[in-house]
Enzyme design. Structure first.
Site, short mmCIF file in Angstrom:
data_model
loop_
_atom_site.label_atom_id
_atom_site.label_comp_id
_atom_site.label_asym_id
_atom_site.label_seq_id
_atom_site.Cartn_x
_atom_site.Cartn_y
_atom_site.Cartn_z
N GLU C 83 34.60 52.54 45.89
CA GLU C 83 34.18 51.60 46.65
C GLU C 83 33.36 51.97 48.11
O GLU C 83 34.00 52.28 48.91
CB GLU C 83 35.92 50.72 47.65
CG GLU C 83 35.86 49.58 48.15
CD GLU C 83 36.73 48.87 48.66
OE1 GLU C 83 37.37 49.39 48.68
OE2 GLU C 83 36.76 47.77 49.61
N LYS C 212 57.75 51.96 44.26
CA LYS C 212 56.56 51.47 44.28
C LYS C 212 56.55 50.07 43.70
O LYS C 212 56.33 49.90 43.14
CB LYS C 212 56.49 52.10 42.78
CG LYS C 212 56.47 53.70 42.84
CD LYS C 212 55.79 54.60 41.31
CE LYS C 212 56.07 56.36 41.77
NZ LYS C 212 55.35 56.70 40.67
N ASP C 287 50.66 60.47 44.29
CA ASP C 287 51.28 59.59 43.61
C ASP C 287 50.75 57.83 44.33
O ASP C 287 50.98 57.73 45.45
CB ASP C 287 53.09 59.48 43.06
CG ASP C 287 53.25 58.49 41.99
OD1 ASP C 287 52.45 58.01 41.95
OD2 ASP C 287 54.16 58.67 41.42
N HIS C 377 26.32 35.60 69.92
CA HIS C 377 24.76 35.42 70.35
C HIS C 377 24.08 34.57 69.47
O HIS C 377 23.14 34.45 70.19
CB HIS C 377 24.43 37.33 70.09
CG HIS C 377 25.21 38.22 71.25
ND1 HIS C 377 26.01 39.83 70.70
CD2 HIS C 377 26.09 37.77 71.99
CE1 HIS C 377 26.54 40.54 71.68
NE2 HIS C 377 26.94 39.11 71.87
#
Lengths: 382, 382, 382, 382
Positions: C83, C212, C287, C377
């Site tokens: 990524e 998990k 894992d 801004h």
């Protein structure tokens, strides 16, 4: 077991006979339960095996100024409870809100849901059924409509898992809370689906409705009315009436509702919204088991220029002003106190619920923040 | 605002004057609310701003045979509701259970919790405070003990996030529901922690308690009493009384409570446990807002050799038989009906709650399963 | 299906043959997958049906100063990702933390869990089994001990529902992540329970472990290591390096992590903790499926006197520095980069995970807050 | 800190220099990490501070027969893991499925979401903004469209709490996973909303998206692709290949996934879906942090006439076959193995994910059930 226990009548004589049978069976005298002051026939549709009533103390909070779309003005609001200090606390919140110019309270969504579950053959069948539903939403609407003059099917949202197929049906239900209406309409809808798709109805309620269970689907999508209420309390008002600063209240809300509720894996994050909802529901003949989903309220506090901004989001305000317990003698009087009896009043009632919950949240968070301040003062004095 | 609205008295005259002021203020006559039949002083500690009572219809279910550790025998159980058909349904469940030899119901854990939140300097400070607490649990216990004769601090479980430190304090509270006791003791505990560790109490309730909010921490760890109840219903009894087979009831429970509740991201998985709990709590003077956590019940059904095995796990039965609303006239009569008024009765009441919830679950699941069967019959006849 | 697909060998020749069979079967050439640079025998215990490797880009962040109990000093930390922009972002967070004197990071609890589920006869049997377990915890400990030299059974927490009985077993597992160790020990424990109580083991994992799957029980009780990390960033550092004010970052965290995550019914509340955890786990041979429970991080930001206080709580850091994927060639080099390979290093690795997650959270929240500033801004300039 | 650590280049020489700097800085030699076999420029958009790669063992499972809308035929599927026994287990599941005629796998919904959060003035303002959004959905769609040729805004779902306003934007994103596309489009949408309504964007991600956090809103509404997969395994096949009966597997699933996951307050209820998803995602260049929401899978098992019906629902399969890590050398080969590289392949990939998760679930549940059987056999032999 005494014969009277099997009495199925609903007249005062029946109720009295049945109560006597219970007294005999249990060996306990029930004079207070038996001293109900209205004709039991008025409750014929509200209970079975009636032996009297339980009298729950009723008080009021307010005046509470509300600037809602439906509820506008100052209200004196009935609440029923057995928890000492609750009404006093909510009342302080009302006082703060009214002194701040009132609470906004608005209904932003309104739909009652029922979600039947069907057995289907497999995933492909589920997909077919979902497709059929989508293409035939008008037929489903007609089937629903045939069962009710007040309800209307708004949408049908499918969920499929294996051989189970769920359809979350959303209805507008007028001024009724609407569960019965939605259930009856959903049965009709389900029978049509069964006939046309081969899906087999297992239960008209597949627990994706979700009625009287705390469930994220309800807090996300809402059930009944979603209500938002808020108020900006000027600093001076907060300090004078609650002896707390906006900063302290905001911090309390942050640590308690913001972080604490997240750590607890709560649905919703608030101080004690269920207290206000329960007391309002019992007073006005609503279904007290729906306090469960009503409780998933999000409360926020922020320091703003001029004081404290406080808000609540109630995802599941399931109230009616017709039907259910609303026509019982005491309950209808309580609804009348706030101008919420009968047709056209359900949104108004929901807005009042929102504002009262806001009052209770504001009060409790402020009291806890003041405790903090108090302690701070003590420690400064050491 | 009429002067009477500010009346702080608690005598019948005060209540009457206050109610008249409300009538004047709202323009609504409140004869039924005003027709309370007991002396308002009896409710002096249960409510403020009292103007009367709301009479909630009260009926009974039973006889229900319970084989508990504390509740043993047949019970005629009071329930208060405005939802028609509820008691009839629960009653059918009671009949099935009793015909099956009764329901087992046992309390497997008992502790009331309060979790103050403190502001700490940072994570290291949180670790220090947690360490101090662990080393000084006896001092905390003494501090708690000094505030109560019935309560006892059992354990203190720390949770730390950033500058917020939470301590979930568990107490045995005798026969009281125990929230007030736990709150007062926790304030004492908190002040000691403040003094010794430099942590600053932000709120005596940091929402890891968790009171009146649906939260996973409660369903996992329990709050109040954890109750297990179950029954094995012979096939013949189920078919005769509920017109449903064990297979159909088990399937309904599987698709509805098992899968449906999971998809809905519910805490707990049941049919309508909140209904029974709310009706029991209102009847017996318990806190109806605690139906929220009470509702996180897990219901299971399995086909076994000889019929249907059905069970419920109630992780949060927060009941008392002393204090709170239990001493109000109607409510104490209701408690007396089941032999649960006063000292030594809280576990018994909890077991009865478990058994009644089981009855209601069994009845509703069976009815839905029977509807399925019924439809099957119809479709066979077409 | 080509014969080579059934090749069970683990040598390079086997891997090559098997890959060729796959190439033939799929008609796709796999030169890059085949160009692994280490001997496949090194992965013999890590995978079956091996045909090569997937090369995941590896970079670093840092130097990151950490003031932990086990990790102390400046670290250059390996992260593997596909990524774009992730490492650049985390690196900015590291820079801010290091310029602020470093992040605290500490392990506050350490236990790996496994929760077998048993079939019992009913609730009473469940209570009996729970009682037996409590009385015989020493025997269970011995049974566990017989299977492992590094693990130790710490506690056994029972959960009962109907005919299902769960026992959440907690272990210390030394420097291994410990799932295998815990599973093997739990099987031994379970067999003893079966033998002595009549409970029947249904699965060594009854999903109260919870491995998990995202589950509240893990975020409440922790699994693996609970890690707290925090930093106070001086206002000048934050503004210079991140172009954001403490107020803007705190507001972003409040609306996004505080309220947004609650509305979404999230477990944990953070910006993107899973990103950092996944990149660290893949780099160091952990894992990656345990990123699931790792992701339930709570991130908090507060404005303090001297700038911004930011913190993370990681309830489930399940890491090892021995066993699993840690001995693979690239992964062991990555562990070595941070001095975390081998015995005695697991707590250090967990602290590094905590600090890196903090860096990533700080960076993303600041960037979003700066976007807000930037826009402000621009709008000022209109 | 060595100068090389600041090297921003992306060529092989840059990567090598940077790695040498890291080696010098850490005192650790990194020959394996450095032995990457492709040109680092290929990863220029996938990572920063690159120093090499981590080689993760890659194997395959299959052939797996899938009867999907997009994936039809037998597949040899790449998976990357360091967890021994995983692929062997999934492979057994594939074998069972293929022997049963294949798994159905279908995509039933497809939308990527982003949910910006805005600061609004109060609840009334939130209602106004929501109204504006509803009336101007076409303008929002245009604003989104201007940023992307592949994405399309499907819907905008508002959530309001106090001064925070969230808009869950749903997009079709073609064959890309689509987060970046959705983020960029959402920024454009947000700027238009800011300009027209006075709402102030606080973060383009307000955590109702929800990316990489476990959240019920995602399991309810889905994110990415919702995939359903199922198979009916003949009794003989199950018993021969898995040594388990349909009854035993269904019971294991019931007690473990059905009840266990509910007690644990899990999102989703499955055995180990995350394992398969992680191994597939790493192999094929997907974002491994999205395993988090991917893991909220519901697995069901039922005994049917001819054997065992098993199914999975994956609410969040966030995959792409273009963009992200899919073009990296090894990852694109892995995608090619299953015919999923490039345009028009994302739904096919999602269906394969569904079928492989099903295979893994089936295998693990069967193995645990067989363990149970095994024990039963042993006890019979006593």
């Amino acid at each position: 077991m005494g014969e009277g226990l099997k009495n199925r009548g609903r007249s005062r004589a029946d109720v009295d006979e049945r109560r006597r049978a219970v007294e005999e069976s249990t060996g306990v005298s029930l004079p207070n339960i038996g001293s109900m002051t209205f004709d039991p026939l008025a409750a014929a549709k509200n209970i079975e095996n009636m032996i009297g009533t339980v009298q729950v103390p009723l008080g009021f909070v307010g005046p509470l100024r509300i600037n809602g779309d439906h509820a506008a003005g100052e209200f004196v609001v009935p609440m029923a409870t057995t928890e000492g200090a609750l009404l006093a606390s909510v009342n302080r919140g009302c006082s703060v809100i009214t002194a701040s110019g009132g609470a906004t309270s608005v209904v932003v969504k309104d739909a009652m849901t029922r979600a039947p579950v069907f057995r289907v053959r497999d995933s492909r069948h589920a997909v077919e059924v979902a497709g059929w539903v989508e293409r035939n939403i008008d037929r489903l609407r007609e089937a629903a409509q045939a069962t009710t003059s007040h309800g209307r099917l708004l949408s049908a949202q499918p969920f499929a898992v294996g051989r189970s197929f769920y359809l979350r049906l959303s209805y507008s239900t007028g001024d009724a809370m609407g569960m019965n209406m939605a259930t009856i309409a959903s049965e009709a809808v389900s029978r049509l689906i069964e006939k046309e798709t081969g899906a087999v109805l297992v239960s008209v309620s597949g627990n994706l409705c979700v009625d009287k269970k705390p469930a994220a689907i309800n807090s996300v999508l809402g059930r009944g009315k979603i209500v938002l209420a808020d108020v900006t309390v000027p600093r001076a008002v907060l300090e004078e009436k609650m002896h707390a600063t906006p900063e302290a209240v905001a911090e309390t809300c942050f640590r308690k509702c913001g972080i604490g509720s997240s750590l607890a894996a709560s649905l919703g994050s608030n101080a004690h919204a269920a207290n206000m909802i329960a007391a309002l529901y019992i007073a006005t003949g609503q279904d007290p088991a729906q306090v469960v989903e009503g409780s998933m309220v999000t409360t926020t506090c922020e320091v703003v220029d001029d004081g404290l901004y406080a808000s609540v989001r109630l995802p599941c305000v399931e109230v009616g002003t017709v039907g259910g317990g609303t026509r019982l003698p005491c309950q209808s009087e309580a609804l009348s106190m706030i101008g919420c009896l009968g047709e056209g009043k359900a949104p108004k009632l929901a807005e009042i619920v929102g504002a009262v919950v806001l009052a209770g949240e504001l009060s409790t968070l402020s009291a806890q923040a003041a405790g903090q301040l108090g302690q701070a003062h003590k420690s400064l004095g050491r």
